[in-house]
Design a protein around this motif. Structure first.
Motif, mmCIF file in Angstrom:
data_model
loop_
_atom_site.group_PDB
_atom_site.id
_atom_site.type_symbol
_atom_site.label_atom_id
_atom_site.label_comp_id
_atom_site.label_asym_id
_atom_site.label_seq_id
_atom_site.Cartn_x
_atom_site.Cartn_y
_atom_site.Cartn_z
ATOM 1 N N TYR A 79 0.825 -1.174 0.208
ATOM 2 C CA TYR A 79 -0.052 -0.092 -0.102
ATOM 3 C C TYR A 79 0.772 1.128 -0.089
ATOM 4 O O TYR A 79 1.819 1.403 0.641
ATOM 5 C CB TYR A 79 -0.786 -0.010 1.415
ATOM 6 N N GLY A 80 0.376 2.211 -0.783
ATOM 7 C CA GLY A 80 0.997 3.532 -0.519
ATOM 8 C C GLY A 80 0.046 4.665 0.031
ATOM 9 O O GLY A 80 -1.009 4.032 0.428
ATOM 10 N N ALA A 81 0.378 5.881 0.065
ATOM 11 C CA ALA A 81 -0.705 6.689 0.521
ATOM 12 C C ALA A 81 -1.846 6.996 -0.068
ATOM 13 O O ALA A 81 -1.434 6.911 -1.551
ATOM 14 C CB ALA A 81 0.237 8.242 0.664
ATOM 15 N N GLU A 82 -2.756 6.986 0.426
ATOM 16 C CA GLU A 82 -4.152 7.060 -0.191
ATOM 17 C C GLU A 82 -4.102 8.440 -1.239
ATOM 18 O O GLU A 82 -4.977 8.431 -2.187
ATOM 19 C CB GLU A 82 -5.605 7.102 0.637
ATOM 20 N N GLN A 83 -3.489 9.331 -0.726
ATOM 21 C CA GLN A 83 -3.406 10.664 -1.523
ATOM 22 C C GLN A 83 -2.756 10.671 -2.660
ATOM 23 O O GLN A 83 -2.489 11.543 -3.431
ATOM 24 C CB GLN A 83 -2.949 11.899 -0.492
ATOM 25 N N GLY A 84 -1.478 9.536 -2.834
ATOM 26 C CA GLY A 84 -0.723 9.633 -3.780
ATOM 27 C C GLY A 84 0.834 9.490 -3.167
ATOM 28 O O GLY A 84 0.846 10.305 -2.417
ATOM 29 N N HIS A 85 1.654 9.309 -4.068
ATOM 30 C CA HIS A 85 3.012 9.315 -3.856
ATOM 31 C C HIS A 85 3.483 11.077 -3.684
ATOM 32 O O HIS A 85 3.157 11.665 -4.634
ATOM 33 C CB HIS A 85 4.206 8.771 -4.900
ATOM 34 N N MET A 86 4.011 11.652 -2.683
ATOM 35 C CA MET A 86 4.290 12.861 -2.547
ATOM 36 C C MET A 86 5.129 13.551 -3.583
ATOM 37 O O MET A 86 5.117 14.582 -4.349
ATOM 38 C CB MET A 86 5.060 13.261 -1.170
ATOM 39 N N GLU A 87 6.145 12.603 -4.079
ATOM 40 C CA GLU A 87 7.075 12.919 -5.220
ATOM 41 C C GLU A 87 6.228 13.259 -6.553
ATOM 42 O O GLU A 87 6.222 14.205 -7.349
ATOM 43 C CB GLU A 87 7.814 12.027 -5.844
ATOM 44 N N LEU A 88 5.158 12.421 -6.799
ATOM 45 C CA LEU A 88 4.212 12.674 -7.927
ATOM 46 C C LEU A 88 3.160 14.097 -7.774
ATOM 47 O O LEU A 88 3.125 14.873 -8.763
ATOM 48 C CB LEU A 88 3.332 11.458 -8.170
ATOM 49 N N ARG A 89 2.858 14.253 -6.548
ATOM 50 C CA ARG A 89 1.593 15.043 -6.161
ATOM 51 C C ARG A 89 2.615 16.511 -6.186
ATOM 52 O O ARG A 89 2.007 17.382 -6.960
ATOM 53 C CB ARG A 89 1.488 15.024 -4.505
ATOM 54 N N GLU A 103 0.419 23.770 -3.791
ATOM 55 C CA GLU A 103 1.447 22.672 -3.364
ATOM 56 C C GLU A 103 0.791 21.461 -3.526
ATOM 57 O O GLU A 103 -0.223 21.205 -3.629
ATOM 58 C CB GLU A 103 1.397 23.228 -1.737
ATOM 59 N N GLY A 104 2.000 20.585 -3.160
ATOM 60 C CA GLY A 104 1.875 19.126 -3.404
ATOM 61 C C GLY A 104 0.915 18.373 -2.611
ATOM 62 O O GLY A 104 0.011 17.661 -2.978
ATOM 63 N N ASP A 105 0.755 19.122 -1.291
ATOM 64 C CA ASP A 105 -0.261 18.297 -0.524
ATOM 65 C C ASP A 105 -1.667 18.744 -0.540
ATOM 66 O O ASP A 105 -2.464 18.453 0.127
ATOM 67 C CB ASP A 105 0.344 18.669 1.208
ATOM 68 N N GLU A 106 -1.781 19.659 -1.825
ATOM 69 C CA GLU A 106 -3.177 20.132 -2.106
ATOM 70 C C GLU A 106 -3.838 19.188 -3.214
ATOM 71 O O GLU A 106 -4.884 19.332 -3.788
ATOM 72 C CB GLU A 106 -3.308 21.553 -2.435
ATOM 73 N N VAL A 107 -2.663 18.258 -3.676
ATOM 74 C CA VAL A 107 -3.145 17.470 -4.604
ATOM 75 C C VAL A 107 -3.153 16.109 -4.285
ATOM 76 O O VAL A 107 -2.513 15.513 -3.781
ATOM 77 C CB VAL A 107 -1.711 17.427 -5.814
ATOM 78 N N PHE A 108 -4.404 15.683 -4.846
ATOM 79 C CA PHE A 108 -4.762 14.057 -4.531
ATOM 80 C C PHE A 108 -4.902 13.216 -5.712
ATOM 81 O O PHE A 108 -5.637 13.406 -6.695
ATOM 82 C CB PHE A 108 -6.350 14.038 -3.897
ATOM 83 N N VAL A 109 -3.800 12.346 -5.920
ATOM 84 C CA VAL A 109 -3.711 11.529 -7.059
ATOM 85 C C VAL A 109 -4.802 10.660 -6.880
ATOM 86 O O VAL A 109 -4.970 9.997 -5.929
ATOM 87 C CB VAL A 109 -2.329 10.959 -7.199
ATOM 88 N N SER A 110 -5.186 9.879 -7.941
ATOM 89 C CA SER A 110 -6.432 9.299 -8.049
ATOM 90 C C SER A 110 -6.388 8.134 -9.148
ATOM 91 O O SER A 110 -5.356 8.274 -10.226
ATOM 92 C CB SER A 110 -7.782 9.926 -8.245
ATOM 93 N N ASP A 111 -7.403 7.444 -9.584
ATOM 94 C CA ASP A 111 -7.414 6.501 -10.583
ATOM 95 C C ASP A 111 -8.345 7.262 -11.700
ATOM 96 O O ASP A 111 -8.624 6.606 -12.700
ATOM 97 C CB ASP A 111 -7.949 5.315 -10.141
ATOM 98 N N GLY A 112 -8.455 8.404 -11.743
ATOM 99 C CA GLY A 112 -9.018 9.020 -12.880
ATOM 100 C C GLY A 112 -9.986 10.306 -12.344
ATOM 101 O O GLY A 112 -10.459 10.161 -11.397
ATOM 102 N N ALA A 113 -10.383 11.288 -13.502
ATOM 103 C CA ALA A 113 -11.327 12.328 -13.113
ATOM 104 C C ALA A 113 -12.756 11.848 -12.688
ATOM 105 O O ALA A 113 -13.360 12.226 -12.097
ATOM 106 C CB ALA A 113 -11.121 13.291 -14.185
ATOM 107 N N GLN A 114 -13.052 10.784 -13.730
ATOM 108 C CA GLN A 114 -14.447 10.387 -13.680
ATOM 109 C C GLN A 114 -14.757 9.868 -12.156
ATOM 110 O O GLN A 114 -15.864 10.102 -11.402
ATOM 111 C CB GLN A 114 -14.811 9.342 -14.804
ATOM 112 N N CYS A 115 -13.755 8.979 -11.872
ATOM 113 C CA CYS A 115 -13.843 8.555 -10.148
ATOM 114 C C CYS A 115 -13.973 9.521 -9.383
ATOM 115 O O CYS A 115 -14.751 9.425 -8.375
ATOM 116 C CB CYS A 115 -12.839 7.378 -9.875
#
Length: 410
Positions: A79-89, A103-115
């Motif tokens: 498992y990684g961070a639910e919000q996404g890897h900080m490097e990518l954010r 800032e990076g901590d305001e970005v939440f990485v996901s499996d797509g915009a529709q989700c």
């Protein structure tokens, strides 16, 4: 409908309130029926916006390397961070929101915009009111219906009673008259727009942000097609002063990096965005993400990071340019036939007007006589009637063949 044993569980009244099937599976079903009828037809799919060109090797190599590392003790990750890897954010914040205060901590990485659109619906209170562009991407409306906020469907208007439909047509440059628009708590706004292909101007988005501030609304801004912008139209709502206080932005790697099957996107929730009681929206969204999502695939995130490297971004920009040239060919084709054509400059979609005709009838005629799949405009809301959406996602030879077939039809 076959009925055998029934439970005592009632069907959701919200699901019952949905009209027909979701648009794109309906298109796939009609494609299938057509191929059964004409098994030797050479179908050209310019309908559902599914990318066709290979992902550049620099990106797939990174994903392959990451996947192989999972078979080693040193490289295995769970498992990684639910919000996404900080490097990518951080990379997303730096690449797409440089000098916008994100800032990076305001970005939440996901499996797509529709989700993420559905996660945002889960975030919102049960009594919030919703506004959408008309026409607009159907997920905004359907997810609102499923959440129980839409009210009853009105057959005479083709609209849901409790949704505010913001008229976006050529007569108003595809931007609503906000001076007469009803207030809504949440405004879904997509630019460049799917399906019309129109990108809102700086001045128009300034009006939208001012409208949201004056009404205490939150904008959910979908920038999934920003990479296709060819002029000075804003690529993010955060280019507009004050937007951090009123807007959430969702976006995706799908259409600019070819990740339609890889699945990777992001949502930005600024720290300044607050509810009426002053509570930060970002804290609730973080809770939604942690409750409903285990994080995007590590492999997909490795690919996303490769996309944002200098070499990776240059490679995917070349693919975007390929689709933009496809769009130009389609635009030129329909214009040569004397039809009014919109979009295609700042988006991979072309919006073609057939005055006085049913969009489903036009869809059916084009499919029947040319074996070309498009999308009927009515599938994007009542404002889409008389239009079809034509996508630029196809190999060049298919685009040229489609152009040839269309010229023989009209």
């Amino acid at each position: 409908m076959r009925v055998g044993h029934c439970t005592k569980v009632s069907r959701s009244v919200n699901m019952e309130n949905l009209q027909n099937e979701y648009l794109f599976p309906e298109i796939f079903m009609r494609e299938f029926v057509h191929t059964q009828k004409y098994p030797h037809a050479r179908l050209i799919r310019l309908g559902v916006g599914n990318t066709t060109e290979p992902i550049p090797d620099i990106i797939t190599s990174s994903m392959a390397e990451h996947a192989h590392a999972l078979s080693t003790v040193q490289g295995y990750r769970g498992y990684g961070a639910e919000q996404g890897h900080m490097e990518l954010r951080r990379a997303i914040a730096e690449k797409f929101y440089n000098n916008m205060g994100i800032e990076g901590d305001e970005v939440f990485v996901s499996d797509g915009a529709q989700c993420d659109i559905s996660r945002l619906q889960m975030l919102l209170g049960s009594n919030v009111t919703i506004a959408v562009q008309d026409p607009s991407f159907p997920a905004y409306i359907d997810s609102t219906v499923i959440a129980g906020r839409a009210g009853r469907f009105q057959e005479e208007t083709g609209k849901y009673k409790n949704i505010v439909y913001l008229n976006c047509r050529p007569e108003n440059n595809f931007f609503p008259d906000l001076s007469t628009a009803s207030r809504a708590d949440i405004i879904f706004f997509c630019s460049p727009n799917n399906p019309t292909g129109n990108a809102a101007s700086q001045q128009q988005l300034k009006q939208l942000v001012e409208f949201a501030k004056a009404n205490g609304s939150i904008i959910v801004y979908d920038s999934s097609y920003a990479a296709y912008i060819s002029d000075d139209s804003p690529r993010s709502i955060y280019e507009i002063p004050g937007a951090r206080e009123v807007a959430i932005e969702v976006s995706s790697f799908s259409k600019f990096a070819g990740f339609t099957g890889v699945r990777l996107g992001w949502t930005v929730v600024p720290d300044e965005l607050s509810y009426a009681n002053g509570f930060p929206v970002i804290k609730d969204y973080n809770r939604i993400v942690c409750t409903c999502f285990n994080g995007a695939s590590n492999i997909a995130q490795a690919g996303g990071l490769a996309c944002l490297s200098a070499e990776g971004y240059q490679a995917i920009t070349t693919v975007v340019d390929y689709y933009k040239e496809n769009a130009k060919i389609i635009v030129d084709t329909f214009r040569s036939l004397g039809l009014k054509v919109y979009g295609g400059k700042n988006a991979p979609y072309i919006w073609v007007h057939f005055p006085g005709l049913s969009s489903w009838d036009v869809f059916n005629e084009i499919l029947e006589k040319t074996d070309i799949v498009t999308i009927p405009g009515k599938g994007f809301g009542p404002g889409g009637e008389e239009y079809i959406r034509v996508g630029a996602f196809a190999p060049r030879e298919s685009i040229l063949e489609a152009s040839k077939r269309l010229k023989t039809l009209f």
